[in-house]
Design a protein around this motif. Structure first.
Motif, short mmCIF file in Angstrom:
data_model
loop_
_atom_site.label_atom_id
_atom_site.label_comp_id
_atom_site.label_asym_id
_atom_site.label_seq_id
_atom_site.Cartn_x
_atom_site.Cartn_y
_atom_site.Cartn_z
N ASP A 1 -0.13 3.62 -7.58
CA ASP A 1 -0.96 2.56 -7.01
C ASP A 1 -0.41 1.25 -7.54
O ASP A 1 0.00 1.18 -8.71
N VAL A 2 -0.39 0.23 -6.68
CA VAL A 2 0.26 -1.02 -7.05
C VAL A 2 -0.69 -2.19 -6.82
O VAL A 2 -1.22 -2.35 -5.72
N ALA A 3 -0.89 -3.00 -7.84
CA ALA A 3 -1.68 -4.23 -7.73
C ALA A 3 -0.70 -5.41 -7.71
O ALA A 3 0.01 -5.64 -8.69
N GLU B 1 -3.80 -11.73 -3.99
CA GLU B 1 -3.75 -10.42 -4.61
C GLU B 1 -4.02 -9.37 -3.55
O GLU B 1 -4.86 -9.58 -2.67
N PHE B 2 -3.28 -8.27 -3.62
CA PHE B 2 -3.44 -7.19 -2.65
C PHE B 2 -2.92 -5.89 -3.24
O PHE B 2 -2.16 -5.89 -4.20
N GLY B 3 -3.36 -4.81 -2.66
CA GLY B 3 -2.98 -3.49 -3.15
C GLY B 3 -1.90 -2.86 -2.30
O GLY B 3 -1.60 -3.31 -1.19
N ALA B 4 -1.33 -1.79 -2.84
CA ALA B 4 -0.30 -1.03 -2.14
C ALA B 4 -0.17 0.33 -2.82
O ALA B 4 -0.79 0.58 -3.87
N LEU C 1 7.43 1.22 -0.59
CA LEU C 1 6.18 0.52 -0.89
C LEU C 1 5.40 0.37 0.42
O LEU C 1 5.94 -0.16 1.39
N TYR C 2 4.15 0.85 0.42
CA TYR C 2 3.29 0.77 1.61
C TYR C 2 2.22 -0.27 1.34
O TYR C 2 1.44 -0.13 0.40
N VAL C 3 2.17 -1.30 2.18
CA VAL C 3 1.23 -2.40 2.00
C VAL C 3 0.39 -2.53 3.27
O VAL C 3 0.56 -3.46 4.07
N THR D 1 5.91 -2.57 5.13
CA THR D 1 6.47 -1.66 4.14
C THR D 1 7.78 -2.24 3.65
O THR D 1 8.38 -3.09 4.32
N ALA D 2 8.20 -1.78 2.49
CA ALA D 2 9.45 -2.26 1.90
C ALA D 2 10.05 -1.12 1.09
O ALA D 2 9.40 -0.11 0.84
#
Length: 161
Positions: free
Chosen positions: A15-17, A33-36, A53-55, A61-62
């Motif tokens: 999980d990515v902040a 700020e957003f999650g991924a 990376l899924y945003v 995505t990246a």
């Protein structure tokens, strides 16, 4: 000294902040700020890896392709997004004895030449931190403009090739 297994900690699901400046070059800029979520897997016996990376919140995505050069003992970190379909210029660097990875490169942003710095730190079995900074003066001063705090997803044992 860097090895072909420096990024083994990153294999698996995270999980990515995100915390990112609204204007990468303006120190007075506000932040968003957003999650991924992220998934990383190994290639070349650990000497390469890809994380996707899924945003969904922002609709993109990246990926990062990381390649270890056994001759120079350095990594190249190559970022791309589905929005451009191109790799950005790489940042090149290594991990130090303190476990911190520092990578530099050259790019342009909003038509200006920038020196780019990526730093990996705070690495454990369940956490990692990445940040990006730009310099307009060749690296004399830096403005951090993006950071990602990674937390291993529940149930993911991590560290798997």
């Amino acid at each position: 000294m860097s090895t072909a297994h420096d990024f083994d900690f990153f294999f698996g699901d995270w999980d990515v902040a995100h915390r990112r400046r609204l204007d990468f070059l303006d120190p007075a800029s506000g932040w968003e700020e957003f999650g991924a979520t992220s998934h990383c897997w190994s290639l070349f016996g650990g000497a390469a890896n890809i994380d996707e990376l899924y945003v969904p919140e922002q609709g993109w995505t990246a990926l990062t392709l990381r390649l270890f050069d056994p001759e120079t003992r350095q990594w190249s970190l190559n970022w791309a997004t589905e929005r451009t379909g191109r790799l950005f210029p790489p940042t090149i660097g290594a991990f130090g004895p303190d476990g911190r990875g520092v990578f530099h490169g050259d790019d342009t942003h909003d038509g200006k030449d920038v020196r780019v710095r990526f730093v990996w730190s705070g690495i454990s079995a369940t956490t990692a931190h990445w940040e990006q900074a730009f310099s307009l003066d060749g690296g004399d001063t830096w403005l951090t403009n993006w950071s990602m705090a990674f937390t291993r997803r529940a149930g993911d044992p991590g560290g798997r090739p």
